[in-house]
Design a protein around this motif. Structure first.
Motif, mmCIF file in Angstrom:
data_model
loop_
_atom_site.group_PDB
_atom_site.id
_atom_site.type_symbol
_atom_site.label_atom_id
_atom_site.label_comp_id
_atom_site.label_asym_id
_atom_site.label_seq_id
_atom_site.Cartn_x
_atom_site.Cartn_y
_atom_site.Cartn_z
ATOM 1 N N GLY A 15 0.698 -1.195 -0.078
ATOM 2 C CA GLY A 15 0.105 -0.097 -0.062
ATOM 3 C C GLY A 15 0.828 1.157 0.207
ATOM 4 O O GLY A 15 2.040 1.213 -0.068
ATOM 5 N N ASP A 16 0.088 2.254 0.199
ATOM 6 C CA ASP A 16 0.931 3.609 0.099
ATOM 7 C C ASP A 16 1.795 3.738 1.119
ATOM 8 O O ASP A 16 2.850 4.505 0.914
ATOM 9 C CB ASP A 16 -0.104 4.954 0.115
ATOM 10 N N ILE A 17 1.633 3.459 2.341
ATOM 11 C CA ILE A 17 2.669 3.674 3.420
ATOM 12 C C ILE A 17 3.830 2.796 3.195
ATOM 13 O O ILE A 17 4.893 3.457 3.361
ATOM 14 C CB ILE A 17 1.875 3.296 4.644
ATOM 15 N N ARG A 18 3.727 1.651 2.683
ATOM 16 C CA ARG A 18 4.862 0.912 2.623
ATOM 17 C C ARG A 18 5.646 1.453 1.444
ATOM 18 O O ARG A 18 6.835 1.604 1.284
ATOM 19 C CB ARG A 18 4.341 -0.612 2.218
ATOM 20 N N GLN A 19 4.971 1.859 0.278
ATOM 21 C CA GLN A 19 5.755 2.385 -0.887
ATOM 22 C C GLN A 19 6.262 3.795 -0.528
ATOM 23 O O GLN A 19 7.488 4.145 -0.819
ATOM 24 C CB GLN A 19 4.593 2.837 -1.990
ATOM 25 N N ARG A 20 5.635 4.592 0.273
ATOM 26 C CA ARG A 20 6.330 5.759 0.703
ATOM 27 C C ARG A 20 7.711 5.339 1.599
ATOM 28 O O ARG A 20 8.692 6.262 1.659
ATOM 29 C CB ARG A 20 5.287 6.569 1.640
ATOM 30 N N ASN A 21 7.355 4.552 2.656
ATOM 31 C CA ASN A 21 8.554 4.213 3.398
ATOM 32 C C ASN A 21 9.763 3.688 2.820
ATOM 33 O O ASN A 21 10.722 3.985 3.189
ATOM 34 C CB ASN A 21 8.205 3.322 4.632
ATOM 35 N N GLU A 22 9.570 2.733 1.758
ATOM 36 C CA GLU A 22 10.484 2.060 1.121
ATOM 37 C C GLU A 22 11.135 3.281 0.192
ATOM 38 O O GLU A 22 12.588 3.308 0.191
ATOM 39 C CB GLU A 22 10.066 1.018 0.151
ATOM 40 N N LYS A 23 10.457 4.111 -0.311
ATOM 41 C CA LYS A 23 11.015 5.211 -1.015
ATOM 42 C C LYS A 23 11.958 6.126 -0.136
ATOM 43 O O LYS A 23 13.284 6.367 -0.681
ATOM 44 C CB LYS A 23 10.049 6.114 -1.862
#
Length: 215
Positions: A15-23
């Motif tokens: 989801g968005d949170i994971r994608q944002r944190n990974e980035k």
């Protein structure tokens, strides 16, 4: 050719949170690895750069090697995405023009990533064994074959060695990131401006397209 990464945990929520944190984590890791190399970098410092608890880093990436490979994977995917899409039915002048501009753009926007890859290769690629042994030769030969087919169809000078043309494309476009200090020193500038990268792309395109006999 994408790098096979097995370090991400597929059980973690997407989801968005994971994608944002990974980035955020990958950007912080890029800075750390560029500054200190794989051996000198630490997960603790990467966490500080990302402004996240160290536990969060391990939540998304098992260990430092997994994070390092993820950074390299992003680099290679960005580079090879355009190159892998070239086909013999494409116009070589348009394809090469697009590829050179994209690679120069990458050197402008992602210089640290390029330097990390260069440092890894100069060190003998100790962390890229999987990448260079997992179908790499076949992938590279498929790219060479595109150029050979252009030559057979009379779209490109037949005297050119396609493999060495590809090496030239790689090295000339990445030079502006990997040897940035040398270039800025020679030009007596604190840093390269967009106009410098535009001039580089225009010059390389002119020389390579004319040299290949596609214009």
């Amino acid at each position: 050719m994408p790098l096979n990464i097995t370090s991400h945990s597929h059980e973690k929520p997407a989801g968005d949170i994971r994608q944002r944190n990974e980035k955020v984590i990958l950007a912080a890791a890029e800075q750390e690895f560029a500054a200190f190399g794989f051996k000198g970098a630490s997960m603790r410092e990467i966490a500080k750069r990302a402004d996240l608890p160290k536990a969060n880093i391990h939540y998304y990436f098992k260990n430092k090697l997994g994070l390092y490979l993820a950074v390299l994977s992003d680099i290679i995917d960005l580079w090879d995405g355009t190159f892998s899409k070239m086909t013999a039915d494409d116009n070589p002048a348009e394809s090469l023009l697009h590829y050179i501009r994209k690679k120069i753009e990458f050197s402008c926007q992602h210089p640290l990533a390029s330097r990390i890859f260069a440092t890894e290769i100069i060190s003998g690629g100790p962390n890229l064994d999987g990448y260079f042994s997992d179908g790499y030769v076949e992938w590279f030969e498929s790219r060479v074959e595109v150029f050979r087919e252009w030559q057979r169809r009379g779209k490109m000078d037949a005297t050119i060695n396609p493999a060495h043309l590809i090496f030239l494309l790689w090295s000339s476009t990445q030079h502006y990131a990997d040897f940035n200090f040398q270039i800025t020193s020679a030009l007596n500038k604190p840093e390269l401006a967009q106009t410098d990268f535009d001039a580089a792309a225009e010059t390389l395109t002119h020389i390579i397209l004319k040299g290949c006999g596609v214009v």
